[in-house]
Motif scaffolding. Sequence first.
Motif, PDB file in Angstrom:
ATOM      1  N   LYS A  14       3.953   9.024   0.042  1.00 15.56           N
ATOM      2  CA  LYS A  14       3.553  10.220  -0.721  1.00 15.56           C
ATOM      3  C   LYS A  14       2.359  10.922  -0.073  1.00 15.56           C
ATOM      4  N   GLY A  15       1.327  10.133   0.254  1.00 15.93           N
ATOM      5  CA  GLY A  15       0.109  10.725   0.835  1.00 15.93           C
ATOM      6  C   GLY A  15       0.392  11.358   2.187  1.00 15.93           C
ATOM      7  N   THR A  16       1.202  10.683   3.004  1.00 11.97           N
ATOM      8  CA  THR A  16       1.579  11.206   4.324  1.00 11.97           C
ATOM      9  C   THR A  16       2.279  12.546   4.166  1.00 11.97           C
ATOM     10  N   GLN A  17       3.237  12.597   3.257  1.00 14.57           N
ATOM     11  CA  GLN A  17       4.030  13.826   3.080  1.00 14.57           C
ATOM     12  C   GLN A  17       3.235  14.908   2.354  1.00 14.57           C
ATOM     13  N   ALA A  31      -4.460  14.057  -5.263  1.00 18.66           N
ATOM     14  CA  ALA A  31      -3.979  12.679  -5.391  1.00 18.66           C
ATOM     15  C   ALA A  31      -4.880  11.949  -6.382  1.00 18.66           C
ATOM     16  N   THR A  32      -4.285  11.456  -7.471  1.00 23.34           N
ATOM     17  CA  THR A  32      -5.122  10.772  -8.461  1.00 23.34           C
ATOM     18  C   THR A  32      -5.752   9.508  -7.859  1.00 23.34           C
ATOM     19  N   GLY A  33      -5.053   8.840  -6.932  1.00 19.01           N
ATOM     20  CA  GLY A  33      -5.651   7.668  -6.271  1.00 19.01           C
ATOM     21  C   GLY A  33      -6.932   8.057  -5.535  1.00 19.01           C
ATOM     22  N   GLY A  57      -4.309  -4.030  -9.257  1.00 18.27           N
ATOM     23  CA  GLY A  57      -2.996  -3.439  -8.970  1.00 18.27           C
ATOM     24  C   GLY A  57      -2.331  -2.855 -10.196  1.00 18.27           C
ATOM     25  N   GLU A  58      -3.125  -2.626 -11.247  1.00 15.97           N
ATOM     26  CA  GLU A  58      -2.580  -2.051 -12.492  1.00 15.97           C
ATOM     27  C   GLU A  58      -2.802  -0.550 -12.512  1.00 15.97           C
ATOM     28  N   LEU A  59      -2.012   0.135 -13.340  1.00 10.20           N
ATOM     29  CA  LEU A  59      -2.268   1.557 -13.556  1.00 10.20           C
ATOM     30  C   LEU A  59      -3.518   1.712 -14.413  1.00 10.20           C
ATOM     31  N   GLY A 127       0.040  -2.666   7.149  1.00 12.97           N
ATOM     32  CA  GLY A 127      -0.404  -2.067   8.421  1.00 12.97           C
ATOM     33  C   GLY A 127      -1.112  -0.736   8.246  1.00 12.97           C
ATOM     34  N   ARG A 128      -1.424  -0.366   7.013  1.00 12.12           N
ATOM     35  CA  ARG A 128      -1.998   0.959   6.782  1.00 12.12           C
ATOM     36  C   ARG A 128      -3.522   0.985   6.976  1.00 12.12           C
ATOM     37  N   TYR A 129      -3.988   2.078   7.564  1.00 13.73           N
ATOM     38  CA  TYR A 129      -5.419   2.407   7.597  1.00 13.73           C
ATOM     39  C   TYR A 129      -5.558   3.817   7.054  1.00 13.73           C
ATOM     40  N   PRO A 137      -3.563   8.871   5.616  1.00 14.31           N
ATOM     41  CA  PRO A 137      -3.025   7.564   5.971  1.00 14.31           C
ATOM     42  C   PRO A 137      -2.432   7.465   7.386  1.00 14.31           C
ATOM     43  N   TYR A 138      -2.615   6.286   7.989  1.00 13.31           N
ATOM     44  CA  TYR A 138      -2.021   5.964   9.303  1.00 13.31           C
ATOM     45  C   TYR A 138      -1.426   4.572   9.198  1.00 13.31           C
ATOM     46  N   HIS A 139      -0.638   4.225  10.220  1.00 12.19           N
ATOM     47  CA  HIS A 139      -0.095   2.866  10.269  1.00 12.19           C
ATOM     48  C   HIS A 139      -0.298   2.342  11.680  1.00 12.19           C
ATOM     49  N   ALA A 171       0.980  -7.235  -6.742  1.00 15.91           N
ATOM     50  CA  ALA A 171       0.752  -6.829  -8.144  1.00 15.91           C
ATOM     51  C   ALA A 171       1.131  -5.366  -8.347  1.00 15.91           C
ATOM     52  N   ARG A 172       0.775  -4.506  -7.391  1.00 15.76           N
ATOM     53  CA  ARG A 172       1.098  -3.074  -7.539  1.00 15.76           C
ATOM     54  C   ARG A 172       2.609  -2.880  -7.639  1.00 15.76           C
ATOM     55  N   LEU A 173       3.336  -3.598  -6.775  1.00 19.61           N
ATOM     56  CA  LEU A 173       4.792  -3.435  -6.783  1.00 19.61           C
ATOM     57  C   LEU A 173       5.389  -4.014  -8.067  1.00 19.61           C
TER      58      LEU A 173
HETATM   59  P1  AP5 Z   1      -2.569   5.560  -5.058  1.00 18.96           P
HETATM   60  O1  AP5 Z   1      -3.648   5.864  -4.118  1.00 18.96           O
HETATM   61  O2  AP5 Z   1      -1.778   6.696  -5.626  1.00 18.96           O
HETATM   62  O3  AP5 Z   1      -1.637   4.487  -4.379  1.00 18.96           O
HETATM   63  P2  AP5 Z   1      -0.043   4.277  -4.385  1.00 18.96           P
HETATM   64  O4  AP5 Z   1       0.808   5.053  -5.304  1.00 18.96           O
HETATM   65  O5  AP5 Z   1       0.075   2.819  -4.508  1.00 18.96           O
HETATM   66  O6  AP5 Z   1       0.414   4.916  -3.121  1.00 18.96           O
HETATM   67  P3  AP5 Z   1      -0.208   4.694  -1.742  1.00 18.96           P
HETATM   68  O7  AP5 Z   1      -1.343   5.632  -1.524  1.00 18.96           O
HETATM   69  O8  AP5 Z   1      -0.495   3.215  -1.556  1.00 18.96           O
HETATM   70  O9  AP5 Z   1       1.036   5.007  -0.803  1.00 18.96           O
HETATM   71  P4  AP5 Z   1       1.710   6.375  -0.404  1.00 18.96           P
HETATM   72  O10 AP5 Z   1       3.018   6.522  -1.091  1.00 18.96           O
HETATM   73  O11 AP5 Z   1       0.733   7.513  -0.508  1.00 18.96           O
HETATM   74  O12 AP5 Z   1       2.033   6.044   1.104  1.00 18.96           O
HETATM   75  P5  AP5 Z   1       1.284   6.484   2.460  1.00 18.96           P
HETATM   76  O13 AP5 Z   1       1.597   7.917   2.750  1.00 18.96           O
HETATM   77  O14 AP5 Z   1      -0.152   6.065   2.445  1.00 18.96           O
HETATM   78  O15 AP5 Z   1      -3.130   4.750  -6.299  1.00 18.96           O
HETATM   79  C1  AP5 Z   1      -4.025   3.667  -6.116  1.00 18.96           C
HETATM   80  C2  AP5 Z   1      -4.355   3.081  -7.479  1.00 18.96           C
HETATM   81  O16 AP5 Z   1      -5.015   4.085  -8.299  1.00 18.96           O
HETATM   82  C3  AP5 Z   1      -3.137   2.661  -8.308  1.00 18.96           C
HETATM   83  O17 AP5 Z   1      -2.726   1.345  -7.987  1.00 18.96           O
HETATM   84  C4  AP5 Z   1      -3.692   2.774  -9.736  1.00 18.96           C
HETATM   85  O18 AP5 Z   1      -4.515   1.675 -10.054  1.00 18.96           O
HETATM   86  C5  AP5 Z   1      -4.581   4.014  -9.651  1.00 18.96           C
HETATM   87  N1  AP5 Z   1      -3.849   5.245  -9.970  1.00 18.96           N
HETATM   88  C6  AP5 Z   1      -3.620   6.304  -9.124  1.00 18.96           C
HETATM   89  N2  AP5 Z   1      -2.945   7.273  -9.763  1.00 18.96           N
HETATM   90  C7  AP5 Z   1      -2.740   6.829 -11.033  1.00 18.96           C
HETATM   91  C8  AP5 Z   1      -2.071   7.376 -12.163  1.00 18.96           C
HETATM   92  N3  AP5 Z   1      -1.472   8.586 -12.136  1.00 18.96           N
HETATM   93  N4  AP5 Z   1      -2.045   6.646 -13.299  1.00 18.96           N
HETATM   94  C9  AP5 Z   1      -2.670   5.442 -13.378  1.00 18.96           C
HETATM   95  N5  AP5 Z   1      -3.297   4.862 -12.340  1.00 18.96           N
HETATM   96  C10 AP5 Z   1      -3.325   5.543 -11.177  1.00 18.96           C
HETATM   97  O19 AP5 Z   1       2.104   5.596   3.496  1.00 18.96           O
HETATM   98  C11 AP5 Z   1       2.011   4.174   3.488  1.00 18.96           C
HETATM   99  C12 AP5 Z   1       2.058   3.638   4.928  1.00 18.96           C
HETATM  100  O20 AP5 Z   1       3.354   3.902   5.489  1.00 18.96           O
HETATM  101  C13 AP5 Z   1       1.064   4.332   5.877  1.00 18.96           C
HETATM  102  O21 AP5 Z   1       0.601   3.373   6.779  1.00 18.96           O
HETATM  103  C14 AP5 Z   1       1.906   5.401   6.591  1.00 18.96           C
HETATM  104  O22 AP5 Z   1       1.394   5.715   7.887  1.00 18.96           O
HETATM  105  C15 AP5 Z   1       3.264   4.733   6.665  1.00 18.96           C
HETATM  106  N6  AP5 Z   1       4.374   5.684   6.567  1.00 18.96           N
HETATM  107  C16 AP5 Z   1       4.471   6.786   5.763  1.00 18.96           C
HETATM  108  N7  AP5 Z   1       5.669   7.394   5.913  1.00 18.96           N
HETATM  109  C17 AP5 Z   1       6.361   6.637   6.803  1.00 18.96           C
HETATM  110  C18 AP5 Z   1       7.675   6.753   7.366  1.00 18.96           C
HETATM  111  N8  AP5 Z   1       8.515   7.742   7.025  1.00 18.96           N
HETATM  112  N9  AP5 Z   1       8.053   5.804   8.259  1.00 18.96           N
HETATM  113  C19 AP5 Z   1       7.212   4.795   8.613  1.00 18.96           C
HETATM  114  N10 AP5 Z   1       5.953   4.644   8.115  1.00 18.96           N
HETATM  115  C20 AP5 Z   1       5.540   5.549   7.220  1.00 18.96           C
END
Ligand code: AP5
Length: 219
Positions: A14-17, A31-33, A57-59, A127-129, A137-139, A171-173
């Motif tokens: 999501k963050g990447t896109q 991004a709420t995160g 890892g909870e909401l 592998g994310r940074y 985000p990067y990988h 836990a998040r998953l």
């Molecule tokens: P949040 O920051 O939103 O985390 P998340 O949903 O777990 O999503 P991520 O940021 O971990 O992943 P992403 O989908 O953005 O993937 P990314 O682009 O980084 O939330 C964190 C915490 O905050 C939650 O756990 C919760 O506690 C709280 N929270 C946030 N919003 C909330 C809400 N609305 N309600 C309640 N609580 C909330 O990519 C991941 C990796 O994959 C990167 O390394 C990237 O380089 C790689 N990658 C991306 N795309 C590809 C591709 N196509 N192929 C290969 N690798 C790829």
Amino acid sequence: MRVLVLLGAPGAGKGTQATILAQRLGLPHVATGDLFRNAVRAGTALGREAHGYMERGELVPDAITIEMLIERLGRPDAAEGVILDGFPRSRAQAEALESALLVRGERVEVALLVDVPAEELVGRLAGRYVCRLGGHPYHVILNPPRVPGICDVDGSPLEQREDDRPEVVRARLTRQLAPLQSVIEFYRARGILRAVDGRQPIDLVSRGLIEALDPVTTA
Ligand code: AP5
């Protein structure tokens, strides 16, 4: 006002896109995160409250999250629209967003689902940074920065997220996939859900999302 929602499991991309779409469409990426992580770093009351949930890892509870998001939507840079990343994450959040927009005569234009099976997510998160300044985000293998350790977008240093430790990822998953499904169903019922296969390379996922956007924009 254009309100686009990006949905996906933790690590789906999501963050990447959202970063790519924000540049393409000229809309702010909200991004709420990131809002929570900024509050944690700043040591605010909101940050202290959210931190415990995030590290388990909870909401974060809906009431806190909805109030924070509605406040963000009211800022001047969001007047023309936003790309929402990580919100809504529950049916209650989706309903609150719908009501808040309805008051202004607006609605969510499209909900874009970046669809990635659960078994791929652990490797992506391990592998994310992310960069310190903007959370870009990067990988380490799949999406490395041009200069090791430095963000391509804003030049800030890269670091690992606290909640990307393996036990928190599990836990998040475990805790977050069911509420995500309820949000997917919410937007599917409104006929505005568009899904793209998130297992493709990043540029193809972006292309799929833009194509999914087009029929909606031109309709
Ligand atoms: P949040 O920051 O939103 O985390 P998340 O949903 O777990 O999503 P991520 O940021 O971990 O992943 P992403 O989908 O953005 O993937 P990314 O682009 O980084 O939330 C964190 C915490 O905050 C939650 O756990 C919760 O506690 C709280 N929270 C946030 N919003 C909330 C809400 N609305 N309600 C309640 N609580 C909330 O990519 C991941 C990796 O994959 C990167 O390394 C990237 O380089 C790689 N990658 C991306 N795309 C590809 C591709 N196509 N192929 C290969 N690798 C790829």
